[in-house]
Scaffold this active site. Structure first.
Site, PDB file in Angstrom:
ATOM      1  N   GLY A 278       0.791  -1.228   0.000  1.00  0.00           N
ATOM      2  CA  GLY A 278       0.000   0.000   0.000  1.00  0.00           C
ATOM      3  C   GLY A 278       0.818   1.270   0.000  1.00  0.00           C
ATOM      4  N   GLU A 320       4.831  -5.990   1.387  1.00  0.00           N
ATOM      5  CA  GLU A 320       4.298  -6.432   0.093  1.00  0.00           C
ATOM      6  C   GLU A 320       4.027  -5.269  -0.854  1.00  0.00           C
ATOM      7  OE1 GLU A 320       1.753 -10.231   1.691  1.00  0.00           O
ATOM      8  OE2 GLU A 320       0.790  -8.280   1.821  1.00  0.00           O
ATOM      9  N   PRO A 321       5.057  -4.541  -1.242  1.00  0.00           N
ATOM     10  CA  PRO A 321       4.805  -3.438  -2.162  1.00  0.00           C
ATOM     11  C   PRO A 321       4.477  -3.947  -3.567  1.00  0.00           C
ATOM     12  CG  PRO A 321       7.162  -3.707  -1.828  1.00  0.00           C
ATOM     13  CD  PRO A 321       6.493  -4.697  -0.922  1.00  0.00           C
ATOM     14  N   GLY A 322       3.446  -3.409  -4.172  1.00  0.00           N
ATOM     15  CA  GLY A 322       3.131  -3.727  -5.567  1.00  0.00           C
ATOM     16  C   GLY A 322       3.343  -2.465  -6.380  1.00  0.00           C
ATOM     17  N   ARG A 323       2.412  -1.531  -6.168  1.00  0.00           N
ATOM     18  CA  ARG A 323       2.445  -0.240  -6.854  1.00  0.00           C
ATOM     19  C   ARG A 323       3.802   0.455  -6.724  1.00  0.00           C
ATOM     20  NH1 ARG A 323      -2.374   2.749  -6.450  1.00  0.00           N
ATOM     21  NH2 ARG A 323      -2.819   1.151  -4.906  1.00  0.00           N
ATOM     22  N   ARG A 360      -8.592   3.143 -13.399  1.00  0.00           N
ATOM     23  CA  ARG A 360      -8.413   3.716 -12.062  1.00  0.00           C
ATOM     24  C   ARG A 360      -9.044   5.098 -11.911  1.00  0.00           C
ATOM     25  NH1 ARG A 360      -4.277   5.023 -10.056  1.00  0.00           N
ATOM     26  NH2 ARG A 360      -4.766   4.483  -7.911  1.00  0.00           N
ATOM     27  N   TYR A 364     -11.527   4.912  -8.971  1.00  0.00           N
ATOM     28  CA  TYR A 364     -11.053   5.489  -7.699  1.00  0.00           C
ATOM     29  C   TYR A 364     -10.946   6.998  -7.729  1.00  0.00           C
ATOM     30  CZ  TYR A 364      -9.076   0.725  -7.338  1.00  0.00           C
ATOM     31  OH  TYR A 364      -8.874  -0.622  -7.312  1.00  0.00           O
ATOM     32  N   CYS A 391     -17.955   3.834 -24.996  1.00  0.00           N
ATOM     33  CA  CYS A 391     -19.319   4.350 -24.972  1.00  0.00           C
ATOM     34  C   CYS A 391     -19.768   4.550 -23.529  1.00  0.00           C
ATOM     35  CB  CYS A 391     -20.259   3.385 -25.675  1.00  0.00           C
ATOM     36  SG  CYS A 391     -19.821   3.247 -27.396  1.00  0.00           S
ATOM     37  N   GLU A 392     -19.178   5.528 -22.900  1.00  0.00           N
ATOM     38  CA  GLU A 392     -19.404   5.742 -21.478  1.00  0.00           C
ATOM     39  C   GLU A 392     -18.827   7.127 -21.182  1.00  0.00           C
ATOM     40  OE1 GLU A 392     -20.176   3.939 -18.382  1.00  0.00           O
ATOM     41  OE2 GLU A 392     -19.393   5.768 -17.484  1.00  0.00           O
TER      42      GLU A 392
HETATM   43  C1  LIG Z   1      -3.078  -5.054  -2.891  1.00  0.00           C
HETATM   44  C2  LIG Z   1      -2.249  -5.654  -1.842  1.00  0.00           C
HETATM   45  C3  LIG Z   1      -0.902  -5.341  -1.755  1.00  0.00           C
HETATM   46  C4  LIG Z   1      -0.219  -4.364  -2.660  1.00  0.00           C
HETATM   47  O1  LIG Z   1      -0.736  -3.085  -2.583  1.00  0.00           O
HETATM   48  P1  LIG Z   1       0.060  -1.891  -3.305  1.00  0.00           P
HETATM   49  O2  LIG Z   1      -0.810  -0.706  -3.078  1.00  0.00           O
HETATM   50  O3  LIG Z   1       0.160  -2.252  -4.750  1.00  0.00           O
HETATM   51  O4  LIG Z   1       1.389  -1.803  -2.659  1.00  0.00           O
HETATM   52  C5  LIG Z   1      -0.146  -5.971  -0.784  1.00  0.00           C
HETATM   53  N1  LIG Z   1      -0.695  -6.867   0.053  1.00  0.00           N
HETATM   54  C6  LIG Z   1      -1.998  -7.187  -0.004  1.00  0.00           C
HETATM   55  C7  LIG Z   1      -2.528  -8.184   0.933  1.00  0.00           C
HETATM   56  C8  LIG Z   1      -2.816  -6.603  -0.944  1.00  0.00           C
HETATM   57  O5  LIG Z   1      -4.107  -6.924  -0.995  1.00  0.00           O
END
Ligand SMILES: *Cc1c(COP(=O)(O)O)cnc(C)c1O
Length: 463
Positions: A278, A320-323, A360, A364, A391-392
């Protein structure tokens, strides 16, 4: 403000300018390094380049719309996170942000672990050679088939999300003669979002088991009794696009409180805590994300301090970084199709993609920036809204943008920071063909996820 869907219908109030936009940027030709991938720059001819290649060439070769991902930047971010957390912690990349076999290989090579939350993501991870013990399996409603497969291949951990799942996973593991490593996902009553967080006693959401009312403690108690499970820790994920560690502070305090309760009641010190992902990125130059080193330092201090106060051994931390890894590494390249100035309002700039490649903004209310990248322009800034071809009327890519007033059909514009949750959430709305992802590195570009074709569409439609 309403941001709900209005399929193909009119939208009223919220299209009118409210009169308080941020001022146009000082330099419309600037490519702010906060929002653009590391190797993006503008060459002497005024054309933007990534990995040394002009976007005009990329558009010719790969078409538009397309996502271009800066591989060097992706790898550098992986290393920055791994280095920041060091040997006594684990970094799991959240695959849902964007997953492909090439990405899995990069993660593997850079020493990261991987979160998956579906059978499809697990297949991609395993197929690309990620060792199963470096994979964590998430989700609030894993199917029996997904659970069995995850246990069978030996994923490093399954994050249990409900009382039913505790029993299901234990049962599967036992019947396969295995003991599955698990974490229990708890909700700590912290709602973190961007610059604010709210600490509450309860959390009204589908994920996790609430700490409130002793539910999480009861879940751990039950899991500890099951032979098929090895409970390695507690998991907490508090939100997304967070810039400040104070929400993690409250979360860690509450999770450590649970660890203490477990130690006191069962004589067991769980060895790990996962603080989730997150962590925020800059979508516009106004955003100020923190560096991985700062975040690691803050989280380590918080957990150590809380554990000392509770007289617990400091557990191994995972994040757990994704973004924060993939988000800034890619941009979406579009070609401008039509331009519609609305007197006294703004100019609508339509591109050849839209909500099918970036949901997004509609979903969001996300903010993005945009730049003209196929040439330099000295024209005046023009208040614009970049919209797609769907079409939105909610099909908006960039809600408020300044583009040069001489913008013309055929120009290429690019939206930065689209590496996360754009391709992975892309849809086929209006039978759009989902764009390719092209990895660019050292003057070379290669497709890592190809563009969908009309044949692909027809193959699924069995008539
Ligand atoms: C979505 C999610 C993430 C990653 O969130 P980011 O905003 O992309 O860092 C990590 N852990 C869990 C459990 C998630 O659901």
């Amino acid at each position: 403000m309403s941001r709900s869907a209005h399929p193909a219908g009119p939208r009223h109030a919220d299209v009118y300018p409210e009169g308080h936009y941020s001022a146009p940027p000082a330099d419309l030709n600037g490519l702010d390094e906060k929002v653009w991938a590391k190797t993006v720059t503008r060459n002497d001819d005024g054309v933007a380049t990534v990995g040394g290649i002009e976007v005009t060439r990329l558009a010719e070769e790969f078409g538009t719309p397309a996502y271009f991902l800066d591989e060097a930047d992706f790898r550098a971010r992986c290393r920055a996170w791994a280095d920041a957390f060091g040997k006594d912690a684990d970094v799991f990349y959240a695959g849902k942000a964007f997953l492909s076999r090439a990405v899995v290989k990069w993660l593997h090579e850079e020493g990261l672990n991987l979160d998956v939350c579906s059978g499809g993501e697990l297949t991609t991870a395993l197929d690309a050679g990620m060792p199963a013990d470096r994979i964590a399996f998430h989700g609030n409603n894993k199917s029996p088939e997904e659970i069995e497969r995850a246990v069978r291949v030996g994923v490093g951990r399954i994050v249990l999300d409900s009382f039913q799942e505790i029993v299901r996973v234990a049962h599967v593991a036992q019947s396969l003669g295995k003991r599955q490593r698990v974490q229990i996902r708890v909700t700590v009553g912290v709602e973190a979002h961007t610059h604010e967080f709210i600490a509450t006693a309860h959390e009204d959401q589908k994920f996790g088991i609430p700490l409130a009312g002793g539910q999480a403690a009861e879940a751990v108690r039950r899991a500890l009794q099951l032979d098929g499970l090895e409970v390695i820790g507690i998991h907490s994920h508090i939100g997304s696009q967070i810039f400040d560690t104070s929400g993690f502070e409250v979360a860690a305090h509450r999770v450590v409180g649970l660890l203490k309760q477990i130690r006191d009641e069962h004589g067991v010190e769980l060895p790990e805590i996962d603080l989730g992902g997150g962590l925020g990125i800059a979508y516009t130059p106004d955003d100020d994300p923190r560096e991985p080193h700062d975040i690691a330092k803050a989280l380590n201090e918080i957990v150590t301090r809380e554990c000392e106060a509770a007289r617990l051994r400091t557990p191994r931390i995972s994040v757990e970084p994704g973004r924060a890894i993939v988000g800034p590494t890619a941009f979406t390249l579009y070609e401008v199709g039509t331009i519609k100035p609305l007197e006294g309002l703004r100019t609508y700039v339509s591109v050849d993609g839209g909500m099918s490649d970036n949901i997004r903004t509609a979903l969001y209310d996300a903010e993005y920036s945009v730049a003209l990248v196929s040439r330099r322009s000295d024209a005046e800034p023009m208040l614009s809204r970049v919209v797609g071809k769907h079409c939105e009327s909610g099909d908006i890519v960039v809600k408020d943008a300044f583009l040069p007033a001489d913008l013309a059909p055929g120009d290429l514009i690019a939206v930065p920071a689209t590496g996360a949750y754009c391709r992975s959430m892309a849809s086929n709305y209006n039978h759009a063909l989902r764009p390719p992802v092209v990895a660019v590195a050292d003057g070379g570009a290669r497709v890592i996820v190809r563009r969908e074709t009309e044949e692909d569409l027809l193959r699924l439609d069995v008539g």
